[in-house]
Design a protein around this motif. Structure first.
Motif, PDB file in Angstrom:
ATOM      1  N   GLU A  89     -44.266 -83.263   0.910  1.00  0.00           N
ATOM      2  CA  GLU A  89     -44.289 -82.646  -0.425  1.00  0.00           C
ATOM      3  C   GLU A  89     -44.712 -81.188  -0.338  1.00  0.00           C
ATOM      4  O   GLU A  89     -44.158 -80.314  -0.991  1.00  0.00           O
ATOM      5  CB  GLU A  89     -45.244 -83.409  -1.353  1.00  0.00           C
ATOM      6  N   LEU A  90     -45.714 -80.958   0.483  1.00  0.00           N
ATOM      7  CA  LEU A  90     -46.184 -79.590   0.617  1.00  0.00           C
ATOM      8  C   LEU A  90     -45.124 -78.700   1.252  1.00  0.00           C
ATOM      9  O   LEU A  90     -44.893 -77.586   0.808  1.00  0.00           O
ATOM     10  CB  LEU A  90     -47.452 -79.554   1.451  1.00  0.00           C
ATOM     11  N   ARG A  91     -44.454 -79.222   2.279  1.00  0.00           N
ATOM     12  CA  ARG A  91     -43.395 -78.438   2.925  1.00  0.00           C
ATOM     13  C   ARG A  91     -42.334 -78.031   1.926  1.00  0.00           C
ATOM     14  O   ARG A  91     -41.753 -76.956   2.018  1.00  0.00           O
ATOM     15  CB  ARG A  91     -42.736 -79.255   4.037  1.00  0.00           C
ATOM     16  N   ALA A  92     -42.073 -78.920   0.964  1.00  0.00           N
ATOM     17  CA  ALA A  92     -41.047 -78.619  -0.039  1.00  0.00           C
ATOM     18  C   ALA A  92     -41.465 -77.433  -0.905  1.00  0.00           C
ATOM     19  O   ALA A  92     -40.625 -76.783  -1.511  1.00  0.00           O
ATOM     20  CB  ALA A  92     -40.802 -79.858  -0.902  1.00  0.00           C
ATOM     21  N   GLU A  93     -42.739 -77.141  -0.961  1.00  0.00           N
ATOM     22  CA  GLU A  93     -43.220 -76.019  -1.773  1.00  0.00           C
ATOM     23  C   GLU A  93     -43.190 -74.701  -1.009  1.00  0.00           C
ATOM     24  O   GLU A  93     -43.442 -73.647  -1.575  1.00  0.00           O
ATOM     25  CB  GLU A  93     -44.653 -76.291  -2.255  1.00  0.00           C
ATOM     26  N   VAL A  94     -42.947 -74.793   0.281  1.00  0.00           N
ATOM     27  CA  VAL A  94     -42.937 -73.600   1.129  1.00  0.00           C
ATOM     28  C   VAL A  94     -41.544 -73.458   1.735  1.00  0.00           C
ATOM     29  O   VAL A  94     -41.159 -74.230   2.600  1.00  0.00           O
ATOM     30  CB  VAL A  94     -43.989 -73.728   2.260  1.00  0.00           C
ATOM     31  N   GLY A  95     -40.779 -72.499   1.246  1.00  0.00           N
ATOM     32  CA  GLY A  95     -39.428 -72.296   1.777  1.00  0.00           C
ATOM     33  C   GLY A  95     -39.496 -71.421   3.012  1.00  0.00           C
ATOM     34  O   GLY A  95     -40.326 -70.526   3.095  1.00  0.00           O
ATOM     35  N   MET A  96     -38.623 -71.714   3.982  1.00  0.00           N
ATOM     36  CA  MET A  96     -38.665 -70.879   5.184  1.00  0.00           C
ATOM     37  C   MET A  96     -37.263 -70.484   5.622  1.00  0.00           C
ATOM     38  O   MET A  96     -36.363 -71.314   5.648  1.00  0.00           O
ATOM     39  CB  MET A  96     -39.388 -71.619   6.303  1.00  0.00           C
ATOM     40  N   VAL A  97     -37.101 -69.224   5.965  1.00  0.00           N
ATOM     41  CA  VAL A  97     -35.822 -68.727   6.481  1.00  0.00           C
ATOM     42  C   VAL A  97     -36.095 -68.062   7.823  1.00  0.00           C
ATOM     43  O   VAL A  97     -36.947 -67.184   7.929  1.00  0.00           O
ATOM     44  CB  VAL A  97     -35.183 -67.715   5.503  1.00  0.00           C
ATOM     45  N   LYS A 157     -42.907 -72.535  -3.998  1.00  0.00           N
ATOM     46  CA  LYS A 157     -43.921 -71.642  -4.567  1.00  0.00           C
ATOM     47  C   LYS A 157     -44.013 -70.356  -3.764  1.00  0.00           C
ATOM     48  O   LYS A 157     -44.444 -69.335  -4.260  1.00  0.00           O
ATOM     49  CB  LYS A 157     -45.287 -72.320  -4.562  1.00  0.00           C
ATOM     50  N   VAL A 158     -43.678 -70.478  -2.483  1.00  0.00           N
ATOM     51  CA  VAL A 158     -43.747 -69.301  -1.607  1.00  0.00           C
ATOM     52  C   VAL A 158     -42.597 -69.369  -0.613  1.00  0.00           C
ATOM     53  O   VAL A 158     -42.186 -70.456  -0.192  1.00  0.00           O
ATOM     54  CB  VAL A 158     -45.135 -69.214  -0.901  1.00  0.00           C
ATOM     55  N   MET A 159     -42.060 -68.207  -0.257  1.00  0.00           N
ATOM     56  CA  MET A 159     -40.973 -68.141   0.729  1.00  0.00           C
ATOM     57  C   MET A 159     -41.473 -67.402   1.965  1.00  0.00           C
ATOM     58  O   MET A 159     -42.046 -66.309   1.858  1.00  0.00           O
ATOM     59  CB  MET A 159     -39.786 -67.376   0.147  1.00  0.00           C
ATOM     60  N   LEU A 160     -41.247 -68.008   3.121  1.00  0.00           N
ATOM     61  CA  LEU A 160     -41.595 -67.362   4.387  1.00  0.00           C
ATOM     62  C   LEU A 160     -40.312 -66.913   5.070  1.00  0.00           C
ATOM     63  O   LEU A 160     -39.360 -67.687   5.174  1.00  0.00           O
ATOM     64  CB  LEU A 160     -42.311 -68.369   5.311  1.00  0.00           C
ATOM     65  N   PHE A 161     -40.279 -65.674   5.511  1.00  0.00           N
ATOM     66  CA  PHE A 161     -39.108 -65.150   6.212  1.00  0.00           C
ATOM     67  C   PHE A 161     -39.546 -64.689   7.591  1.00  0.00           C
ATOM     68  O   PHE A 161     -40.444 -63.852   7.704  1.00  0.00           O
ATOM     69  CB  PHE A 161     -38.535 -63.936   5.471  1.00  0.00           C
ATOM     70  N   ASP A 162     -38.932 -65.254   8.640  1.00  0.00           N
ATOM     71  CA  ASP A 162     -39.263 -64.805   9.992  1.00  0.00           C
ATOM     72  C   ASP A 162     -38.076 -64.052  10.584  1.00  0.00           C
ATOM     73  O   ASP A 162     -37.124 -64.657  11.068  1.00  0.00           O
ATOM     74  CB  ASP A 162     -39.650 -65.999  10.877  1.00  0.00           C
ATOM     75  N   GLU A 163     -38.131 -62.745  10.524  1.00  0.00           N
ATOM     76  CA  GLU A 163     -37.067 -61.867  11.021  1.00  0.00           C
ATOM     77  C   GLU A 163     -35.678 -62.337  10.597  1.00  0.00           C
ATOM     78  O   GLU A 163     -34.807 -62.568  11.442  1.00  0.00           O
ATOM     79  CB  GLU A 163     -37.164 -61.749  12.545  1.00  0.00           C
TER      80      GLU A 163
END
Ligand SMILES: Nc1ncnc2c1ncn2[C@@H]1O[C@H](COP(=O)(O)OP(=O)(O)OP(=O)(O)O)[C@@H](O)[C@H]1O
Ligand SMILES: [Mg+2]
Length: 270
Positions: free
Chosen positions: A102-110, A184-190
């Motif tokens: 559930e928590l992972r679903a709140e944190v988007g990652m690209v 809730k938050v998006m993480l972008f790694d390069e």
């Protein structure tokens, strides 16, 4: 009046453990407190203290191997930590199981590589998780997906397979796919470093637009134009530590440490 942002960025603030079930209305959206991590003998994250407030855009920069990706990956627990606490929206990261999902679903990652499912259409790539994880019905998920694909400018590609799209288009689909979970938050790694140069801007434009709309974002990037334009704060890492944390103009014009000066002199001369 006390500036809320400044107040919650004050690292000396006491870090009392949060009591489950109690609301903390002014907590940061992401909070890392005294986070340490090793890979074997290698100490990759050293006493990391970091907060990201709602709607804030944080850009993380630093030399290769400084721990940027590792720090980012700990935020949705793709990497475990040895000690310290990571909280998302006030809740400590769960260890495993349903709560973690559930928590992972709140944190988007690209990520740098596009990671689309090669054997599914663009539309299916975006609807898959909302249907499986959020139990959205197909029609609703497809409407949402088409809306998001439109926003990132690839709606006309919906029925194609990923391999039929350019790298820039695939990366925009990856962003739409992450947004479909309403994170809730998006993480972008390069996210642009594997792209041909002419495709970099089309992806950065989508990110700038997201930032304008108020999305909370943590972006690792070497795109300093983007950093200046979109970042509220720059975090500079070296050797597993956060050495500087400052507003973009301050960081670029007046770096405080020799490491940051050296880093900037190298990247800004290219
Ligand atoms: N799974 C792993 N096992 C062992 N060591 C690792 C692992 N992942 C990363 N490392 C090491 O941890 C350190 C930090 O790596 P990390 O990928 O976080 O750096 P980075 O700042 O993202 O670098 P880059 O700019 O090259 O992407 C590096 O020395 C790296 O070799
Ligand atoms: Mg990295």
């Amino acid at each position: 009046m006390v500036d809320k942002k400044e107040e919650s960025n004050d690292l000396s603030r006491p870090k009392a453990p949060l009591v489950p079930g109690v609301e903390y209305p002014d907590h940061p959206l992401v909070e890392l407190t005294h986070v340490d991590k090793h890979f074997g003998d290698l100490h990759v994250l050293k006493d990391i203290n970091l907060t990201v407030n709602k709607g804030e855009v944080l850009v993380v920069v630093g030399p290769s191997g400084s721990g940027k990706s590792t720090m980012c990956r700990t935020i949705n627990r793709l990497e475990t930590i040895d000690s310290g606490v990571i909280r998302i929206d006030g809740k400590p990261l769960p260890q495993e199981g349903k709560e973690l999902a559930e928590l992972r679903a709140e944190v988007g990652m690209v990520f740098q590589s596009f990671n689309l499912f090669a054997n599914k259409t663009i539309l299916e790539n975006v609807t898959l998780a909302p249907i499986k994880v959020r139990h959205m019905d197909r029609k609703e998920a497809e409407d949402l997906a088409m809306d998001l694909l439109g926003r990132v400018g690839v709606a006309s590609q919906a029925n194609k397979m990923p391999s039929q799209l350019s790298g820039g288009q695939q990366q925009r689909v990856a962003i739409a796919r992450a947004l479909a979970m309403r994170p809730k938050v998006m993480l972008f790694d390069e996210p642009t470093s594997a792209l041909d140069p002419e495709m970099v801007n089309e992806v950065l434009d989508v990110m700038v637009e997201l930032a304008r709309e108020g999305m909370t974002m943590v972006c690792i990037t070497h795109e300093m134009g983007f950093a200046r334009k979109a970042a509220d704060r720059i975090v500079f890492m070296a050797d597993g530590r956060i050495l500087e944390e400052n507003a973009p103009d301050e960081f670029f014009e007046h770096p405080q440490t020799d490491r940051a000066k050296d880093f900037l002199s190298k990247i800004l001369t290219h």
